[in-house]
Design a protein around this motif. Sequence first.
Motif, PDB file in Angstrom:
ATOM      1  N   VAL A  12       0.855  -1.193   0.000  1.00 35.53           N
ATOM      2  CA  VAL A  12       0.000   0.000   0.000  1.00 35.53           C
ATOM      3  C   VAL A  12       0.888   1.239   0.000  1.00 35.53           C
ATOM      4  O   VAL A  12       1.755   1.393   0.859  1.00 35.53           O
ATOM      5  N   ILE A  13       0.666   2.114  -0.999  1.00 37.10           N
ATOM      6  CA  ILE A  13       1.397   3.383  -1.114  1.00 37.10           C
ATOM      7  C   ILE A  13       0.433   4.509  -0.767  1.00 37.10           C
ATOM      8  O   ILE A  13      -0.678   4.571  -1.302  1.00 37.10           O
ATOM      9  N   GLU A  14       0.855   5.405   0.105  1.00 38.72           N
ATOM     10  CA  GLU A  14       0.033   6.537   0.517  1.00 38.72           C
ATOM     11  C   GLU A  14       0.708   7.833   0.096  1.00 38.72           C
ATOM     12  O   GLU A  14       1.817   8.134   0.520  1.00 38.72           O
ATOM     13  N   VAL A  15       0.034   8.591  -0.753  1.00 35.74           N
ATOM     14  CA  VAL A  15       0.503   9.901  -1.196  1.00 35.74           C
ATOM     15  C   VAL A  15      -0.280  10.940  -0.405  1.00 35.74           C
ATOM     16  O   VAL A  15      -1.492  11.073  -0.558  1.00 35.74           O
ATOM     17  N   ARG A  16       0.394  11.683   0.448  1.00 39.05           N
ATOM     18  CA  ARG A  16      -0.276  12.606   1.359  1.00 39.05           C
ATOM     19  C   ARG A  16      -0.529  13.949   0.680  1.00 39.05           C
ATOM     20  O   ARG A  16       0.186  14.934   0.885  1.00 39.05           O
ATOM     21  N   VAL A  17      -1.576  14.005  -0.137  1.00 39.17           N
ATOM     22  CA  VAL A  17      -2.041  15.250  -0.753  1.00 39.17           C
ATOM     23  C   VAL A  17      -3.523  15.355  -0.485  1.00 39.17           C
ATOM     24  O   VAL A  17      -4.292  14.447  -0.798  1.00 39.17           O
ATOM     25  N   LYS A  18      -3.962  16.460   0.089  1.00 39.84           N
ATOM     26  CA  LYS A  18      -5.362  16.608   0.496  1.00 39.84           C
ATOM     27  C   LYS A  18      -6.221  17.157  -0.640  1.00 39.84           C
ATOM     28  O   LYS A  18      -5.742  17.834  -1.534  1.00 39.84           O
ATOM     29  N   ALA A  19      -7.528  16.838  -0.542  1.00 38.79           N
ATOM     30  CA  ALA A  19      -8.584  17.441  -1.396  1.00 38.79           C
ATOM     31  C   ALA A  19      -8.330  17.228  -2.876  1.00 38.79           C
ATOM     32  O   ALA A  19      -8.549  18.118  -3.693  1.00 38.79           O
ATOM     33  N   LEU A  20      -7.866  16.038  -3.253  1.00 37.40           N
ATOM     34  CA  LEU A  20      -7.686  15.736  -4.671  1.00 37.40           C
ATOM     35  C   LEU A  20      -9.040  15.503  -5.335  1.00 37.40           C
ATOM     36  O   LEU A  20      -9.960  14.962  -4.733  1.00 37.40           O
ATOM     37  N   ALA A  21      -9.158  15.939  -6.598  1.00 37.78           N
ATOM     38  CA  ALA A  21     -10.379  15.681  -7.370  1.00 37.78           C
ATOM     39  C   ALA A  21     -10.273  14.288  -7.989  1.00 37.78           C
ATOM     40  O   ALA A  21      -9.353  14.028  -8.769  1.00 37.78           O
ATOM     41  N   PRO A  22     -11.178  13.360  -7.666  1.00 37.05           N
ATOM     42  CA  PRO A  22     -11.047  11.982  -8.173  1.00 37.05           C
ATOM     43  C   PRO A  22     -10.990  11.898  -9.691  1.00 37.05           C
ATOM     44  O   PRO A  22     -10.300  11.048 -10.244  1.00 37.05           O
ATOM     45  N   ASP A  23     -11.732  12.779 -10.394  1.00 38.51           N
ATOM     46  CA  ASP A  23     -11.771  12.689 -11.850  1.00 38.51           C
ATOM     47  C   ASP A  23     -10.518  13.247 -12.507  1.00 38.51           C
ATOM     48  O   ASP A  23     -10.343  13.122 -13.720  1.00 38.51           O
ATOM     49  N   GLN A  24      -9.625  13.880 -11.731  1.00 42.21           N
ATOM     50  CA  GLN A  24      -8.398  14.441 -12.291  1.00 42.21           C
ATOM     51  C   GLN A  24      -7.159  13.659 -11.909  1.00 42.21           C
ATOM     52  O   GLN A  24      -6.054  14.007 -12.309  1.00 42.21           O
ATOM     53  N   VAL A  25      -7.331  12.604 -11.130  1.00 45.97           N
ATOM     54  CA  VAL A  25      -6.191  11.779 -10.718  1.00 45.97           C
ATOM     55  C   VAL A  25      -5.965  10.682 -11.754  1.00 45.97           C
ATOM     56  O   VAL A  25      -6.894   9.944 -12.100  1.00 45.97           O
ATOM     57  N   GLN A  26      -4.755  10.580 -12.250  1.00 43.55           N
ATOM     58  CA  GLN A  26      -4.402   9.556 -13.234  1.00 43.55           C
ATOM     59  C   GLN A  26      -3.375   8.618 -12.613  1.00 43.55           C
ATOM     60  O   GLN A  26      -2.300   9.054 -12.189  1.00 43.55           O
ATOM     61  N   VAL A  27      -3.732   7.341 -12.560  1.00 40.95           N
ATOM     62  CA  VAL A  27      -2.851   6.318 -11.989  1.00 40.95           C
ATOM     63  C   VAL A  27      -2.633   5.240 -13.042  1.00 40.95           C
ATOM     64  O   VAL A  27      -3.601   4.656 -13.547  1.00 40.95           O
ATOM     65  N   VAL A  64      -9.167   7.624  -3.849  1.00 38.45           N
ATOM     66  CA  VAL A  64      -8.922   9.025  -3.507  1.00 38.45           C
ATOM     67  C   VAL A  64      -9.717   9.355  -2.252  1.00 38.45           C
ATOM     68  O   VAL A  64     -10.953   9.297  -2.250  1.00 38.45           O
ATOM     69  N   LEU A  65      -9.007   9.674  -1.171  1.00 37.38           N
ATOM     70  CA  LEU A  65      -9.636  10.047   0.087  1.00 37.38           C
ATOM     71  C   LEU A  65      -9.473  11.541   0.320  1.00 37.38           C
ATOM     72  O   LEU A  65      -8.781  12.237  -0.436  1.00 37.38           O
ATOM     73  N   SER A  66     -10.111  12.036   1.370  1.00 37.35           N
ATOM     74  CA  SER A  66     -10.063  13.478   1.627  1.00 37.35           C
ATOM     75  C   SER A  66      -8.685  13.951   2.057  1.00 37.35           C
ATOM     76  O   SER A  66      -8.342  15.114   1.867  1.00 37.35           O
TER      77      SER A  66
END
Length: 370
Positions: A18-33, A73-75
């Motif tokens: 499990v990798i955790e990227v600590r960035v808050k308030a990401l927009a789920p539709d703009q995250v590319q994985v 994507v979490l808060s």
Amino acid sequence: MAENKVKYDWYQTETHVVIEVRVKALAPDQVQVNLQATSVGVSAPIPERPGSEFVLDLDLAHPIVPERSSFKVLSTKLEIKLAKCTGQRWATLEGDGTEPLAAPQGAGGATAAAATAAAKYPSSSGKDWSKIEADIEHELEADKPEGEAALNSLFQKIYSEGTDEVKKAMNKSFSESGGTVLSTNWQDIAKDKVDARADLLISFTQITQNLPSSTMGGIMGKAMDDNLQKNQQFMLEMNRVTMERQIHMQNQMRERMAALQIAKAREMFVWLSSFYGISVAAMLKGFQSSKKPAVLVPLLPLTFLIGYQADLAYGTKLNRIKSEAENIMMFERDLIEIPTGLPSLSSLDVARLQMEEDAKYKATTPSTTQ
């Protein structure tokens, strides 16, 4: 767009990394994985820094199964869950993508136990990562979202825990109203179509039950104001687009009708010119035979008629008509005004009431016999 590197943490279980990227308030539709067998690529805009995005490219130490991997994507963070190909522990996260080596077996199992203990954690700190994973999940559950996220979370909980009628009411009211009405009362919603409301009417007939007022106040405060503004802007934009489409549609219909009228005028000119040619030949033949000028008299009105039709079909008559119409609209508007002006709502109501009074009078007046 500027690219920024971000810090991240990772831990593992027996089956996943499990990798955790600590960035808050990401927009789920703009995250590319992008999950590959031996690499992970992540990019997304940074909400706190407009115009910037973070990029994370990792060459994994060991292969994974992309089909069984996922991200969420979490808060408060981005969580990427990678499915291991084997149940072996990873000593490091990044590497050359080779399969992890099995722990060697020594005498009495001492070497195997030592190897297992050495490979149990991705660092030498001796932390219990399984316990850390459980603590993080507990932290996420205890992390109370705020604002719009809290409102959406509340609605999702009501929908997931509601009865079939509650779910039908929420789906029907939200879809038919364009997202401006959300009700849980199926008996009211099932009767008629739910109209859109520009003031963002939300029915809380059942939502507010079993919830303390302090909870509702904290949840609904800023989120309702934000949603109201967004909805009003959306409705204004939709009204503007609808108006523009209607104007364009009416203009295109007018252009089609004008083109059709011009085509009719040209077709009429072809027939009139043929008739004019035949008539001229016949009248000239009659004049040569009778020597009477009266035979040529019909040529005068026929010439004016064919000239008018030619100017209308192929000349500049339409341009002159349009120019004259523009002059009338600019300098002689009194000629095109409707008698007594445009009807108003009050005048329509007066006329309606007058018609009702006349109908009552006729119904109460006895008919006279002859």
